[in-house]
Design a protein around this motif. Structure first.
Motif, PDB file in Angstrom:
ATOM      1  N   ASN A  20       0.681  -1.350  -0.037  1.00  0.00           N
ATOM      2  CA  ASN A  20      -0.349   0.075   0.185  1.00  0.00           C
ATOM      3  C   ASN A  20       0.605   1.352   0.060  1.00  0.00           C
ATOM      4  O   ASN A  20       0.547   2.691   0.573  1.00  0.00           O
ATOM      5  N   LYS A  21       1.645   0.959  -0.364  1.00  0.00           N
ATOM      6  CA  LYS A  21       2.541   2.173  -0.758  1.00  0.00           C
ATOM      7  C   LYS A  21       3.721   2.118  -1.690  1.00  0.00           C
ATOM      8  O   LYS A  21       3.962   0.780  -1.950  1.00  0.00           O
ATOM      9  N   LYS A  22       4.772   2.557  -1.720  1.00  0.00           N
ATOM     10  CA  LYS A  22       5.378   2.468  -3.318  1.00  0.00           C
ATOM     11  C   LYS A  22       6.485   3.618  -3.481  1.00  0.00           C
ATOM     12  O   LYS A  22       6.542   4.612  -2.942  1.00  0.00           O
ATOM     13  N   GLU A  23       7.545   3.430  -4.033  1.00  0.00           N
ATOM     14  CA  GLU A  23       8.343   3.988  -4.126  1.00  0.00           C
ATOM     15  C   GLU A  23       9.036   4.964  -5.640  1.00  0.00           C
ATOM     16  O   GLU A  23       8.403   3.955  -7.167  1.00  0.00           O
ATOM     17  N   ARG A  24       8.207   5.902  -5.676  1.00  0.00           N
ATOM     18  CA  ARG A  24       8.880   6.305  -6.999  1.00  0.00           C
ATOM     19  C   ARG A  24       9.983   7.433  -7.782  1.00  0.00           C
ATOM     20  O   ARG A  24      10.073   8.059  -6.739  1.00  0.00           O
ATOM     21  N   LEU A  51       1.386   1.799   8.003  1.00  0.00           N
ATOM     22  CA  LEU A  51       0.878   2.542   7.877  1.00  0.00           C
ATOM     23  C   LEU A  51      -0.650   1.928   7.315  1.00  0.00           C
ATOM     24  O   LEU A  51      -1.412   2.312   7.171  1.00  0.00           O
ATOM     25  N   LYS A  52      -0.884   0.573   7.745  1.00  0.00           N
ATOM     26  CA  LYS A  52      -2.120  -0.145   8.017  1.00  0.00           C
ATOM     27  C   LYS A  52      -2.450   0.473   8.926  1.00  0.00           C
ATOM     28  O   LYS A  52      -3.500   0.565   8.665  1.00  0.00           O
ATOM     29  N   ASN A  53      -1.709   1.357   9.980  1.00  0.00           N
ATOM     30  CA  ASN A  53      -2.440   1.584  11.114  1.00  0.00           C
ATOM     31  C   ASN A  53      -2.554   3.347  11.011  1.00  0.00           C
ATOM     32  O   ASN A  53      -2.688   3.870  12.348  1.00  0.00           O
TER      33      ASN A  53
END
Ligand SMILES: *[C@@H]1O[C@H](CO)[C@@H](O)[C@H](O)[C@H]1NC(C)=O
Ligand SMILES: *[C@@H]1O[C@H](CO)[C@@H](O)[C@H](O)[C@H]1NC(C)=O
Ligand SMILES: *[C@@H]1O[C@H](CO)[C@@H](O)[C@H](O)[C@H]1NC(C)=O
Length: 375
Positions: free
Chosen positions: A3-7, A162-164
């Motif tokens: 649920n997140k990424k690197e850009r 990030l889940k919580n």
């Protein structure tokens, strides 16, 4: 589910080498890379991407590449057959253990005229940042320059965090909880225009590191290196405002365990204009304004807009990122000065637009009695 990424924001291909490969080995989430290619560079860029995919499993597994082209230098896809044969035979001999010389070898095939064109034209970094953001589908974004290397285990740590993750009530100074979504003209499409809950941006402190040392295994390793002068806050000597509000002394003194889960250590309380941390946030934050091209005002203006929009910056620990090499002040080449001046002019307009868009001017950037300047 990631649920997140690197850009990857600043994909000057020439830096997409050792540090970038370390990035994809450290980061176990999906990565979106934006590339910029002009005319005859395109078949060479494609050859290099094929090389990276052939040689490195993490590139094959996790990285998507997206390309942008200058309108007046569209890709020459159908290179002359004999040129294509040459590129392919060159590519076949590239050595997986020598990614940087391989890149140089390919780039030497460019027409001299293309290289001259490059030096005359500002790099559209904000367009590429938006491209990399737009081509990802995950909820959270971690937009970084291509040579900013995440600490080990950062992707998993952030996933858990990030889940919580909660962003408490907006701070007293903040405007309405929902980010306004201003209409936009002239600066390209906006990224992520959904209204969202109150917004936080999670700052991941960035250090620059002496090239002779090993990548720090964890936070205490990094703090130890900082104590010996082998690591220091990114841009500390070059441009201290860049990360100042992150408050590195506080971060270093937090004293949290290396195996502590990723957590918010404290809020940024001394935001100042020109602050430009690398941060993780929902992709509903404002796009990067594409009128800023080349050097200066490209990233800090986006961070500034977030601040005006009421985003609360929160510093995470024990997560960090590293930029290789201790940087010292150097004389700026003339082209940098020119681009910086050009962008400063755009900024005069930009700050007024931002004040109007969010109906606030918390840093008093727009003085009413000065507002009759050129626009
Ligand atoms: C930090 O910011 C969040 C979000 O605005 C807020 O809920 C929290 O109370 C702040 N923490 C401190 C210690 O000020
Ligand atoms: C950094 O944090 C310390 C508290 O640990 C505080 O006294 C200081 O004012 C902060 N500095 C900045 C620039 O935020
Ligand atoms: C942190 O890194 C240091 C140096 O490599 C190591 O000695 C220590 O065991 C590490 N701590 C943890 C909790 O992994």
């Amino acid at each position: 589910m990631a649920n997140k990424k690197e850009r990857k924001g600043l994909p000057v291909l020439l830096t997409l080498t050792v540090a970038a490969l370390q990035v994809v080995h450290h980061w176990t989430g999906p990565v979106s890379v934006a590339l910029y290619a002009a005319g005859d560079e395109w078949p060479l860029v494609q050859a290099y991407v094929r090389f990276l995919r052939r040689c490195y499993v993490p590139v094959r597994d996790r990285v998507t590449f997206h390309a942008a082209f200058p309108a007046d230098r569209m890709p020459e896809a159908a290179a002359q057959p004999e040129q294509m044969t040459e590129i392919l035979s060159l590519e076949a001999h590239l050595d997986c253990f020598r990614p940087e010389p391989s890149l140089k070898e390919l780039m030497r095939q460019r027409r001299p005229e293309t290289m001259r064109w490059r030096t005359r034209h500002g790099y559209p970094q904000n367009h590429l940042r938006n491209l990399a953001r737009r081509t990802c589908q995950t909820e959270y974004v971690f937009l970084v320059d291509v040579d900013v290397v995440p600490s080990l285990g950062l992707a998993q740590g952030l996933n858990e965090f990030l889940k919580n993750a909660q962003c408490g009530g907006a701070s007293a100074a903040a405007p309405p909880a929902v980010l306004p979504r201003p209409p936009r003209t002239g600066a390209g499409p906006r990224v992520g225009q959904r209204p969202g809950p109150p917004q936080c941006a999670f700052v991941i402190p960035t250090y620059e590191l002496d090239e002779r040392v090993r990548f720090p295994r964890n936070k205490s390793d990094l703090v130890r290196l900082a104590g010996k002068g082998l690591a220091r806050p990114f841009h500390h000597k070059v441009f201290i405002y860049n990360q100042f509000a992150t408050n590195f002394s506080r971060w270093q003194n937090e004293g949290d365990a290396d195996n502590a889960p990723v957590h918010v250590a404290y809020n940024v309380t001394n935001f100042e204009f020109l602050y430009e941390p690398f941060y993780v946030a929902r992709d509903t934050i404002p796009a990067h304004d594409e009128r800023f091209m080349g050097y200066g005002y490209t990233r800090n203006t986006q961070v500034y807009e977030m601040f005006v929009a009421g985003v609360q910056f929160q510093v995470l620990s024990p997560a960090f990122t590293v930029h290789w090499g201790l940087q010292s002040k150097q004389a700026r080449p003339a082209w940098r000065e020119l681009q910086n001046n050009e962008n400063r002019r755009h900024f005069d307009l930009f700050k007024r637009e931002v004040a109007v868009r969010y109906r606030r001017d918390p840093l008093s950037m727009v003085q009413p009695n000065r507002a009759s300047g050129k626009t």
